[in-house]
Structures are given as C-alpha cells and as structure tokens.
Design a protein around this motif. Sequence first.
Motif: not given
Lengths: 427, 427
Positions: A241-246, A391-403, A405-412
């Motif tokens: 359930l805590s992974w849902v947060s990512f 710029h705007v689009g990229l901001r939204i894209i960057q709304n998924t922080h790299a951390i 993204k990695y957490s979604r894979l690393i934690f599980p």
Amino acid sequence: SHILKRNRDLTKAWKGKTEQLLRVNEHDFTMRPAFGGPAIPVGVDVQVESLDSISEVDMDFTMTLYLRHYWKDERLSFPSTNNKSMTFDGRLVKKIWVPDVFFVHSKRSFIHDTTTDNIMLRVFPDGHVLYSMRVTVTAMCNMDFSHFPLDSQTCSLELESYAYTDEDLMLYWKNGNESLKTDEKISLSQFLIQKFHTTSRLAFYSSTGWYNRLYINFTLRRHIFFFLLQTYFPATLMVMLSWVSFWIDRRAVPARVSLGITTVLTMSTIITGVNASMPRVSYIKAVDIYLWVSFVFVFLSVLEYAAVNYLTTVQERKERKLRERFPCSCGIPHSKTMMLDGNYSESDANSLAGYTRNQMVPEEEKPEKMVVHLAMSNESNSSRKRGLKGHVGLRIIQNTHAIDKYSRLIFPGTYIFFNLIYWSVFS
Amino acid sequence: SKREIKMRKLDSTKVRPLKTEQLLHIEDHDFALRPGFGGSPIPVGIDVQVESIDSISEVDMDFTMTLYLRHYWKDERLSFQSNKNKSMTFDGRLIKKIWVPDVFFVHSKRSFIHDTTVENIMLRVYPDGNVLFSLRITVSAMCFMDFSRFPLDTQNCSLELESYAYNEDDLMLYWKHGNKSLSTDEHISLSQFFIEEFSASSGLAFYSSTGWYNRLFINFALRRHIFFFVLQSYFPAMLMVMLSWVSFWIDRRAVPARVSLGITTVLTMSTIMTGVSASMPQVSYIKAVDVYLWISFLFVFLSVIEYAAVNYLTTIEERKQLKKRGKASGMYSMDAVQAMAFDGCFHDTDVDMDLTPFPEPCEENETRTSQTNVSNADTPRLKRKRSLKGNVGRIILQNNHVIDTYSRIIFPSVYIVFNFFYWGLYI
C-alpha cells in the motif's frame, strides 16, 4: 493373625481383610523392598493423555499422563490358585511402600482426586505390584525463539526418584522405547507434535550422589499458518500500500503524506500486537526481522516523498528565479504567462506553487533552458511560440520526479528480493 | 469381635445409644476390598444430573460443568436389619471408612468436589445393602473443537466417566436408567451457545497395560449463536467495504480525500481482524470468519489500488493534453483568454489538485500547425467561443474516469455475489 484362604463361596461376602491378605500390619512401609540389599528395580510406563498447553511467556508446558510403576515386593505376596492379580482401593498406598518418583523441573503438579484419588494398586500373587496414577504436571521447557514463528521446540519431562540413589532404586523404562504411549487424538492447536521418545541417564548431585533419571522427550513444530494470516500478510499488504504513493501525482501533498503516515501507523500496530504474546527475550526473532524490515520500507516511502517534495520546491524556486531574470520581450503576452501561472496558481492549495501572476518568464535564459528542455523532449526545432508549450508540457512531464520513477521499480524489487532471502533462510 | 446388633427402638423420645459402627459393621468392613472381592464383577449404576455448564473456552478448548453424580451398588457387608425397609442416610465423612467406586473423569483438566459448607456428599444405605452415593462435582474437561466453520459452527463435547483401578473384570459401570439416566436442570443455558441435546452412551476403553475398562459418555452438542459475531465482526466489515465504495463517487480530483478514505478503511479492517483473532486459539487452518474478513479486506485494498490507477492514468492523460494544448495555445492568442477563462473555471474548484483533463477540443487540435488545423475542428472552436458553461459541463462530465464508472458497478455487485456464496455455503 492368620492368612485366610480365599473363600471359594462367592455368595458369601469376602470375610478376609486386606490386612490379612497382604499382611499389611507387618509391612513396614518406611523400608524399601530388599532393604539393605541390592537396588530394587522399578519399571516405569507412561501413557500421555494430553498436552494441555504450551506457554511461550512462561516457557513451560502442561501435560496430563498416566504414570505406572512396576516393582516386586515379596512382603506383599499371597497364595493364590489362579495367579490372577488383585486390585485394591487406592487408599491402601498409604500403608505400603511405594517409589517416590517426582518430576524434575516441574512447577506445579497434582494427582487428580475426583471422585477419589485417581490411584490404582494391583498386586500379583508373587508380589509384583502395579501402581498407577493420573497426574497433571506443568514443567519447564527452555525455548529458543530466534526462529519464531518458524521454530521447533524440544521439551522434555524428567522423572527421578527423590530419595533413593542409583544404589537403592534403579528406575528404568519398562519396555524400552515402547514404554511411552500417547492417546490417539493428542493434538495441539498451534503445534504439530512430531515425536515422543524416551531416554534415560544418570544425574549427579554433589551432595547426594547419582540418580537414575528418565526423560520423556517430544518435539513441537509450530504451525506457521496462523502467523502468516495474522502478521506476515498484513505487513506485506501495508508495504504494498505504501508503494501506491509513488504512482500518485507528486503535487497531491496531503494525499501522499497521509498515505505514508497511515501505513506507518498500521505497521506499528502490527508490531505491537505480535509482541504482546511473546516473552521479552534479549535476541531478535525471525518475525521481528520481517516486521522491522517492512517497517523500514514503509518509513522510507515517507522519506522518499519528503525528498521528492523538497526537490520539487527547490526546482520551482530555481525556475522562478530564472523567470525573473528574463524580461518579457518575447511577444508572449501576459496572457500566456498568466496561462502558465494560471496552471500553477491552481496549485495554490499546495505548496508547490511559487508563481504569482505578475511574474514573467525570464527570457534570457529561456532559450538555453528551452534548448535543454527541447533536446530532452525530442522536439525538432525551438520556436518561442512552441517553446512555451514545450516548456509547459515538459513541466508536466517532469511532474513525475525521477526519484518517483526509480522508486516504483526499486522498492518492489528490493522487497521481493528481501522476501526471497528471508523465506529461504528461515524455512 | 462381634458386637450385637441392637434392634431399632420404636421409642424415639429416648436418645439411641447406637453407633454407626454397630449398625453397619464398619470395624469388620475392609474398605480396600471391593464387594464380591475375588468373585464376579460388581455392577455400579450411574445417574447424572447436570446442574450447569459453566463455561466453554475456545482458547483452552475445554468446558466446565457442574453435576450431581450418583452411584448405586450393593455391598452386603453394609446390610442391617430393619423392619421398615427404609433407607438410612449417613454423614458424608463415613465414606472414608467404606469402599466406594473410584470413578474419574477421563480427559479432565481440573475437578473438585464442592465442600461448602461441608463436603457435598450423600451416603444412603438400604437395609439390604444397596448404597446410594451422591456427589456434587465441578469438572473442566477437554473438548476437541473444530473451528473451520467458526462462528457458524457446532461443537460436540463429551464428558467421560470411568473407573480408575477396576477394569471390566472387577467393576461394571453402566447407566442406571439407560438413556434417561441423564437429566438436566430446566434453566440450563449458555450465553453464547444453544445446547442442542444431551445424550448418554457407553463404551469400552482399552489400555495396553491394564486391560479393558467400561467408559460412560455424557455427550452434548452446542450450536453457537451467530448474533454476537454478526454485530461485532460481520457488520463492521461490511460497512467498511461499503464505505470504501464511496470513494468511487467522489471527484477524482480530490486526491487527499480519496486516498485517506481508502487508507483509513484499510486500517479499520486491519483492526477488526486483529480483534477477532484475540479471543481465538491459534489454529493452523482458516476459519469461516477469516474468509469473510480477508475477502472484505481485499475489496477495501483494491479500492485503494483502483484510485491509484485512476490517478496515475489521469496524470498521464493530463500530461498528453497539456502537451497538445501547449501547441494549440501558441496559435490562438485570443483563445488564450478563453483558455484563461478555462483556467479560471478550474480555479473555482476547491480541490487541491489541478489534475485537469482537457476538453475534447484540445485533443482535436493536436495535429494543427497553424491555420490549417483550425479548419479541422470547427465545432470545438465554436464550442470554445460558446459559453464557458458548456465547456465546464463537459469538463465535469469527463471528470469521471472510465475506471471509476465501471468500479461503481463492479465492486458492489461482486461483493453481493460473494455474500450470497458465503452465507449459502456456511448456513
């Protein structure tokens, strides 16, 4: 007094008395058979009726058993024509000698006495005696919980004569390993009883000498199912359930924080629940390892979001500074900026928004940023007009922080790896 | 030496100088020998009146019962002369001097004869030597319980009586009036159980060391009242699941609301499950109540996952549309105002998140470069210039993610089907 012969006339009441039959009045029960001579061998036979309970907190077990003694006392022999044994009332044991077997390391024990003392005394014509009693005994068992709840405990009940050493009384298992029998339906709810077996040894007491000691050993293997259902599954589900947060948008600050903190709370409750029924040992148990590592995972997911949030704020601050430095000469009307701001001021409710409507997007650095951004987003050419969108689009894209993204894979991945190691080590 | 048996004086005003010893020949009576010693087995009839079932413990797997236990046998040594054939009742302490059957309760954990104000024992002797010996006993005996259908279960327990010392050749234990020997008080009842039936049966038990014994059984069946568990476990679990469905009806932009609703229902389910297990033995199989609670937990858990999916997909969608919108807004400076108006609309929503999906018009503008694109979507443009309300309406309509729409129907219907199966299977 005379020894009366057994009356063959069954219609008449038996007129003889025990005293006359067994010469109890001449029997000195303070002296063992063959007093002053060789040791008297006493055979022991046990039938285990039930294992009433195993207590981890007290580190003991409670067992109810039929304890039978076999020995020969020639003083009790009587003439008989058919070699059949005679069964006497239990109260007769007060008048004859009986072995004084006790349970070493027992905490509490008693002979059942409803409706009368559960004692049987049977005497054979040649003086052999069978003395049986029903006893419930609570005895100590040292338990090692380092593998709890995937553990096996070995407990033993020890019988020994209290007064008579090796030279006076030889205690032995009457039928070797067959001396120990168990009722068919002996079972415990939490344990699987693996085997009962007997051993015997000598025990040395410095002040009193060597004694024969008989052991009833049994091994108990704990059923894991209850703990899987009660502890392991809830902990695993909380971590998942805590992974849902990512996967939730990082702009949803209250959502992600409350998700993280509630899973921490639930993990804490599970941990407390397990420890309530356990003794306070000084080493770590297997279930502790699992729960604490799961707790760390859940804790890290909260910290992860704190990092994401902090870095996002830092990023926004930088971008705001960048905007300030650029005059608005790009021909992009305020409206566009405001549109941009409008987007961001919608997030006024959360702390990510740092923009006000009056700020302008700084243009000097914009091209560089745009170049960088555009390069990242694989846009073919940069035009100012497109740039804003980019710029705007990229901001939204960057709304998924790299951390995230990695957490979604690393934690599980790490948690599954931990599970593989844990279950292979402890199973 | 023999004493004279004095005849009962009819003059009851005078105190009788008679003694029990004289009446019953206690001095001649050897209590260690059973009646008919050396001869045929003595038949002992048993009669039981159950006063109450005090408690049933699931954790210890035992039950506690209070009963009047009556023995009937004939001992000719106790016969005395009487012209009225009436029985004589003696003080309970006399049993220490005569022979009594040594009935015990097999598989009992604790038992005692009540001794307030004096030992609850009755001894009644008839002139021909028939004896009635009655005791009031409380006994805690083992009952093996099967919890796989808990709390919709029925337990069969039995209390077993047997002679400790005398086997079949010496003492024949039997129910005095057959099946009617077992009687119960009228208002015998338990709070948690319905006592279905009491029945008496008898059998033989074999002990390898000592032979065959007569064993009498008092059997009773207990059916658990489900109401308490319905109130305590089933209703709260059902209500929690229903509460988690509320989340599907809440706007998906309300991220903290939906997340905390989901996570709090998970926490409450977890607490309910812990509460049920506290009063249960730790068995190695799954109980009926576990099945229900775990499946309900699964439903609640899935509703959290469902919202995580909705949120994630919405973010992706928003990203895509912002990208497109970014392109489009570069073309339409005047539409930027309307776009701002759009944004203004989004401002109105009080939610923290600006997970604003963009209306269809923007998507259709995706492939536009300049004016050419404008012509592709006339309708959207028209719509754009139209009142804001239409757009807002469309925005709000599209704010239902398709997953939510399906979930509103799927989750309740699957849960209702599960309930049909569950109650049909277990009741």
